[in-house]
Design a protein around this motif. Structure first.
Motif, PDB file in Angstrom:
ATOM      1  N   ARG A 233       0.742   9.079 -13.146  1.00  0.00           N
ATOM      2  CA  ARG A 233       2.082  10.168 -13.365  1.00  0.00           C
ATOM      3  C   ARG A 233       1.494  11.463 -12.939  1.00  0.00           C
ATOM      4  O   ARG A 233       2.358  12.154 -12.420  1.00  0.00           O
ATOM      5  N   HIS A 237       3.617  13.627 -10.023  1.00  0.00           N
ATOM      6  CA  HIS A 237       4.187  14.964 -10.306  1.00  0.00           C
ATOM      7  C   HIS A 237       3.602  16.173  -9.531  1.00  0.00           C
ATOM      8  O   HIS A 237       4.269  17.037  -9.018  1.00  0.00           O
ATOM      9  N   LEU A 250       6.394   3.577 -12.155  1.00  0.00           N
ATOM     10  CA  LEU A 250       5.715   4.040 -13.428  1.00  0.00           C
ATOM     11  C   LEU A 250       6.123   3.470 -14.788  1.00  0.00           C
ATOM     12  O   LEU A 250       5.492   3.491 -15.757  1.00  0.00           O
TER      13      LEU A 250
END
Length: 259
Positions: A233, A237, A250
């Motif tokens: 994650r 991002h 995810l």
């Protein structure tokens, strides 16, 4: 796309392309090839440029028109069967990406183009392992026929090893591992996912590292699985939400389309 000569070796142009591609800057990488496409014997550059833009479509769900334009140019400048086969392989991948991402159903076009590539490419072509891998993707994700995908992935894996295509090996390891996990062979799956991740980290293939982390998490027990997903994650991002399809994976783990 092919990972042969992934990091560019001694070629400054190829090194620059790899640095951009590995970080998801496909348009900039393709632009470096544009001046070479109009020159004599430019089929290789045209196909590589197309492959970059097709990969962008698969990772971002955007850029379809640019990829189609680049593909038409690659097809037009192809001079021999190997060039035409490589271009057909990219057409098959573009049609596959459009289908698997729900943009438009082009499954028949994907099968047809990959079949044409198989007829054109010589058995020892450097593009042959990539073609085998993509035929495996179509079998697994469009035809829901994992029993047909497995031998295709094995052929791609053996070919990638023979040609030194290290990046393609990261893909074949990953997809063979996913089939193993599907069959309940957790230890084998863990080994394949871990090898795929190791290769991508070693190569610096940043854009493909988050999917590899998320895949390995599916074969690891807690708390390691949670740690791997958290790292995936973070990287997802950091890269601006690319690949776009990883967001759902995810939170709700599902097989990935190609990366």
């Amino acid at each position: 796309m092919s990972g042969a000569g992934t990091t560019g070796g001694d070629d400054p142009l190829q090194r620059a392309i790899w640095r951009l591609r590995s970080r998801g800057c496909w348009t900039d990488a393709a632009a470096l090839l544009t001046p070479h496409v109009g020159k004599a014997g430019s089929a290789g550059a045209a196909v590589q440029r197309t492959a970059l833009l097709v990969e962008r479509c698969l990772f971002t769900g955007q850029g379809w028109a640019e990829a189609e334009d680049a593909l038409r140019i690659a097809e037009a400048v192809s001079q021999d069967d190997d060039d035409r086969g490589a271009a057909a392989c990219e057409r098959g991948q573009l049609a596959y990406a459009a289908t698997v991402l729900g943009v438009r159903d082009r499954a028949d076009e994907a099968r047809s183009a990959l079949g044409r590539a198989a007829a054109l490419l010589s058995p020892n072509s450097r593009t042959r392992p990539l073609l085998d891998f993509r035929r495996g993707l179509v079998a697994e994700h469009l035809a829901d026929a994992p029993q047909s995908a497995r031998p295709a992935y094995h052929r791609a894996h053996a070919g990638a090893e023979a040609h030194g295509d290290t990046l393609l090996l990261s893909f074949t390891w990953r997809h063979l591992a996913a089939l193993a996990l599907r069959d309940g062979e957790v230890a084998e799956a863990r080994k394949g996912f871990a090898e795929s991740l190791r290769i991508r980290e070693d190569l610096g293939f940043l854009i493909g590292t988050a999917p590899a982390l998320a895949a390995l998490a599916e074969a690891e027990p807690e708390p390691e699985a949670t740690r791997l997903r958290a790292e995936a994650r973070r990287l997802f991002h950091l890269l601006g939400g690319i690949p776009t399809w990883l967001a759902d994976q995810l939170h709700h783990p599902t097989p990935s389309p190609a990366a």
